[in-house]
Design a protein around this motif. Structure first.
Motif, PDB file in Angstrom:
ATOM      1  N   TYR A  89      11.097  -0.032   0.087  1.00 48.81           N
ATOM      2  CA  TYR A  89      11.144   0.077  -1.483  1.00 48.81           C
ATOM      3  C   TYR A  89      13.014   0.870  -1.626  1.00 48.81           C
ATOM      4  CZ  TYR A  89       8.525  -2.393  -3.923  1.00 48.81           C
ATOM      5  OH  TYR A  89       6.534  -3.630  -3.692  1.00 48.81           O
ATOM      6  N   ASP A  90      12.694   1.979  -0.320  1.00 49.71           N
ATOM      7  CA  ASP A  90      13.540   3.320  -0.539  1.00 49.71           C
ATOM      8  C   ASP A  90      14.442   3.151   0.424  1.00 49.71           C
ATOM      9  OD1 ASP A  90      11.806   3.089   1.572  1.00 49.71           O
ATOM     10  OD2 ASP A  90      11.844   5.292   2.223  1.00 49.71           O
TER      11      ASP A  90
ATOM     12  N   HIS B 194       7.134  -4.345   6.758  1.00 48.54           N
ATOM     13  CA  HIS B 194       6.777  -2.816   5.882  1.00 48.54           C
ATOM     14  C   HIS B 194       7.569  -4.282   4.601  1.00 48.54           C
ATOM     15  CE1 HIS B 194       5.412  -0.300   8.628  1.00 48.54           C
ATOM     16  NE2 HIS B 194       5.319  -1.179   9.852  1.00 48.54           N
TER      17      HIS B 194
ATOM     18  N   ARG C  38      -3.704  -5.918   6.690  1.00 52.11           N
ATOM     19  CA  ARG C  38      -2.008  -5.877   6.610  1.00 52.11           C
ATOM     20  C   ARG C  38      -1.953  -6.932   6.829  1.00 52.11           C
ATOM     21  NH1 ARG C  38      -0.485   0.091   8.478  1.00 52.11           N
ATOM     22  NH2 ARG C  38      -1.239   1.024   6.638  1.00 52.11           N
TER      23      ARG C  38
ATOM     24  N   ASP D   4       1.158  -1.295  -0.021  1.00 52.48           N
ATOM     25  CA  ASP D   4       0.199  -0.276  -0.177  1.00 52.48           C
ATOM     26  C   ASP D   4       0.360   1.018  -0.031  1.00 52.48           C
ATOM     27  OD1 ASP D   4       0.772   0.144   2.907  1.00 52.48           O
ATOM     28  OD2 ASP D   4      -0.758   0.012   3.803  1.00 52.48           O
ATOM     29  N   GLN D   5       0.479   2.507   0.179  1.00 54.32           N
ATOM     30  CA  GLN D   5       0.928   3.759  -0.266  1.00 54.32           C
ATOM     31  C   GLN D   5       1.807   4.037   1.392  1.00 54.32           C
ATOM     32  OE1 GLN D   5      -2.098   3.384   0.370  1.00 54.32           O
ATOM     33  NE2 GLN D   5      -2.844   3.932   2.589  1.00 54.32           N
ATOM     34  N   ASP D   6       1.398   2.789   2.423  1.00 53.99           N
ATOM     35  CA  ASP D   6       2.865   3.352   3.282  1.00 53.99           C
ATOM     36  C   ASP D   6       4.062   2.406   3.300  1.00 53.99           C
ATOM     37  OD1 ASP D   6       0.856   5.604   4.549  1.00 53.99           O
ATOM     38  OD2 ASP D   6      -0.378   3.875   5.721  1.00 53.99           O
ATOM     39  N   SER D   7       3.826   1.728   2.283  1.00 53.04           N
ATOM     40  CA  SER D   7       4.954   0.679   2.169  1.00 53.04           C
ATOM     41  C   SER D   7       4.064  -0.600   3.065  1.00 53.04           C
ATOM     42  CB  SER D   7       6.218   1.146   2.170  1.00 53.04           C
ATOM     43  OG  SER D   7       6.460   2.202   1.437  1.00 53.04           O
TER      44      SER D   7
END
Length: 193
Positions: free
Chosen positions: A159-160, A156, A134, A121-124
């Protein structure tokens, strides 16, 4: 005559439920993590028309005379055996080999599933894209490396965040065969600087 009809009707009703279960199994043949079900039948209570008798000195005993009242569905159970694991090409699609379930949460309740088609999702956070629930984890794996949050059981997928490479300290190399059909069971260990 009424017993025959009512017994026959129970058979029709039970077999209709069997067809419903079979139809549901067929309809879900390509559903991710679907577990087919089977139906179990049982005899309904029997009516005793004549009781059994004990043997006497001159004659043997008699069995009771009973008439069944039909059939019923005693249960519908899922087949929880291991299915085929297929590579989908999606790195976030997961499968469990053997027993177990993925645990998902909406923050209020936990649900269990064997369907492992996940997304981020947008929160990784790893989620089930059909419900938004989740995926949960146990233990502290990944917390020391900084890509899992201590005290948060959500998985979690950062990706970053770059993970630091670790130097290889030991390589185990199997020894060459001594003879054509015999190999050494021991291994050489190379210690690297």
């Amino acid at each position: 005559m009424s017993f025959a009809l009512s017994s026959g009707v129970t058979g029709l009703q039970a077999h209709q439920q069997m067809l419903d279960v079979a139809g549901n199994n067929l309809a879900n043949v390509n559903t991710t993590a679907f577990k087919a079900s089977r139906i179990l039948f049982s005899e309904l209570l029997s009516e005793t028309i004549k009781k059994a008798s004990q043997p006497t000195t001159n004659t043997g005993g008699t069995n009771p005379v009973q008439m069944g009242s039909g059939v019923g569905v005693s249960g519908i159970t899922p087949n929880m055996s291991q299915g085929n694991i297929v590579n989908t090409g999606n790195p976030l699609d997961l499968a469990i080999e053997g027993e177990g379930y993925f645990v998902l949460s909406d923050g209020q309740q936990y649900v269990y599933t064997r369907a492992g088609a996940f997304a981020v999702d947008q929160d990784s956070v790893l989620v089930d894209p059909s419900t938004g629930y989740r995926v949960q984890r146990i233990g502290s794996e990944g917390e020391a490396d900084g890509f899992q949050v201590a005290g948060d059981s959500n998985v979690h997928v950062p990706y970053d965040i770059a993970m630091a490479a670790k130097t290889t300290s030991e390589v185990i190399v199997p020894m060459q065969p001594l003879r054509r059909h015999r190999q050494m069971s021991s291994r050489r260990i190379l210690n690297l600087p």
